[in-house]
Design a protein around this motif. Structure first.
Motif, short mmCIF file in Angstrom:
data_model
loop_
_atom_site.label_atom_id
_atom_site.label_comp_id
_atom_site.label_asym_id
_atom_site.label_seq_id
_atom_site.Cartn_x
_atom_site.Cartn_y
_atom_site.Cartn_z
N VAL A 17 -56.02 23.76 48.25
CA VAL A 17 -55.54 24.03 47.10
C VAL A 17 -56.76 24.49 46.07
CG1 VAL A 17 -54.04 21.80 47.22
CG2 VAL A 17 -56.38 21.39 46.58
N LYS A 18 -56.07 24.86 44.96
CA LYS A 18 -57.21 25.62 44.07
C LYS A 18 -57.51 24.50 42.87
CE LYS A 18 -57.74 29.38 40.82
NZ LYS A 18 -57.08 30.62 40.21
N LYS A 19 -58.54 24.18 42.93
CA LYS A 19 -59.15 22.92 42.09
C LYS A 19 -59.35 23.46 40.78
CE LYS A 19 -61.65 20.77 46.07
NZ LYS A 19 -62.67 20.33 46.63
N VAL A 20 -58.77 22.65 39.86
CA VAL A 20 -59.15 22.59 38.57
C VAL A 20 -60.25 21.83 37.92
CG1 VAL A 20 -58.12 22.56 36.15
CG2 VAL A 20 -56.88 23.41 38.17
N ASN A 25 -63.67 10.43 42.37
CA ASN A 25 -62.56 9.67 42.59
C ASN A 25 -61.08 10.29 42.32
OD1 ASN A 25 -63.94 7.17 43.47
ND2 ASN A 25 -64.57 7.12 41.07
N VAL A 26 -61.42 11.57 41.72
CA VAL A 26 -59.91 12.22 41.14
C VAL A 26 -59.90 13.67 41.49
CG1 VAL A 26 -58.59 12.61 39.22
CG2 VAL A 26 -59.81 10.62 39.09
N LEU A 27 -58.81 14.28 41.59
CA LEU A 27 -58.91 15.73 41.96
C LEU A 27 -57.58 16.24 41.11
CD1 LEU A 27 -59.40 18.18 43.37
CD2 LEU A 27 -57.72 17.52 45.59
N ALA A 28 -57.95 17.15 40.45
CA ALA A 28 -56.89 18.01 39.70
C ALA A 28 -56.69 19.38 40.32
CB ALA A 28 -57.10 18.02 38.21
N TYR A 29 -55.51 19.93 40.61
CA TYR A 29 -55.39 21.25 41.36
C TYR A 29 -54.18 21.99 40.81
CZ TYR A 29 -52.39 18.98 44.47
OH TYR A 29 -51.35 18.28 45.09
N TYR A 30 -53.93 23.43 41.02
CA TYR A 30 -52.74 23.94 40.75
C TYR A 30 -51.82 23.47 42.05
CZ TYR A 30 -55.10 26.84 37.37
OH TYR A 30 -55.63 27.28 36.27
N HIS A 31 -50.43 23.23 41.62
CA HIS A 31 -49.55 22.63 42.04
C HIS A 31 -49.18 23.60 43.32
CE1 HIS A 31 -45.63 21.04 43.48
NE2 HIS A 31 -45.68 20.34 42.62
N THR A 32 -49.17 23.04 44.52
CA THR A 32 -48.92 24.30 45.76
C THR A 32 -47.50 24.81 45.62
OG1 THR A 32 -47.96 22.34 47.11
CG2 THR A 32 -50.52 22.99 47.21
N ARG A 33 -46.40 24.12 44.96
CA ARG A 33 -45.31 24.95 44.79
C ARG A 33 -44.70 24.57 43.46
NH1 ARG A 33 -41.38 22.01 48.44
NH2 ARG A 33 -42.74 20.16 47.87
N HIS A 39 -48.97 24.90 36.28
CA HIS A 39 -48.36 23.59 36.80
C HIS A 39 -49.83 22.93 37.66
CE1 HIS A 39 -44.96 21.01 38.89
NE2 HIS A 39 -45.84 20.24 38.30
N ILE A 40 -50.23 22.10 37.11
CA ILE A 40 -51.48 21.30 37.66
C ILE A 40 -51.13 19.97 38.05
CG2 ILE A 40 -53.77 20.61 37.34
CD1 ILE A 40 -53.81 23.13 35.33
N VAL A 41 -51.47 19.41 38.95
CA VAL A 41 -51.28 17.84 39.59
C VAL A 41 -52.70 17.36 39.72
CG1 VAL A 41 -50.50 16.64 41.38
CG2 VAL A 41 -49.41 18.65 40.97
#
Length: 110
Positions: A17-20, A25-33, A39-41
């Motif tokens: 994934v492309k991390k934002v 303890n937390v990861l934010a990244y661009y949604h894979t679909r 769209h970030i998760v």
């Protein structure tokens, strides 16, 4: 789809994934679909199945998650002027791992 895409694919490294934003303890990244133009998760790195299953002992993690959601949302508002923040529950929740969607723009997929 797996019951827990985030543990099985993202956190395991099976799906790159492309991390934002990332904390201990937390990861934010661009949604894979992505469903939206941007769209970030945002997910906890530990498995928690839902917002409804959080325990009192998870309060610090929840604060850290919300801090990352806020930072990502602030970036989108600064860049685009607006964003939405959403978490799904029950049958709306495809992957049984607590997560937030932070997104902007028109829907690009149903």
């Amino acid at each position: 789809m797996s019951e827990d895409f985030y543990c099985d694919e993202v956190l395991s490294g099976n799906t790159v994934v492309k991390k934002v934003w990332e904390t201990k303890n937390v990861l934010a990244y661009y949604h894979t679909r992505p469903y939206y133009e941007v769209h970030i998760v945002v997910i906890p790195k530990q498995h928690i199945s839902s917002l409804l299953t959080l325990e009192e002992t998870d309060s610090m993690l929840l604060l850290e998650l919300l801090d990352v959601v806020k930072k990502v949302a602030s970036q989108l508002v600064e860049t685009h002027g607006a964003c939405r923040v959403l978490t799904n529950l029950g049958s709306y929740q495809d992957s049984k791992h607590l997560h937030w969607h932070v997104y902007y723009g028109k829907k690009i997929k149903d």
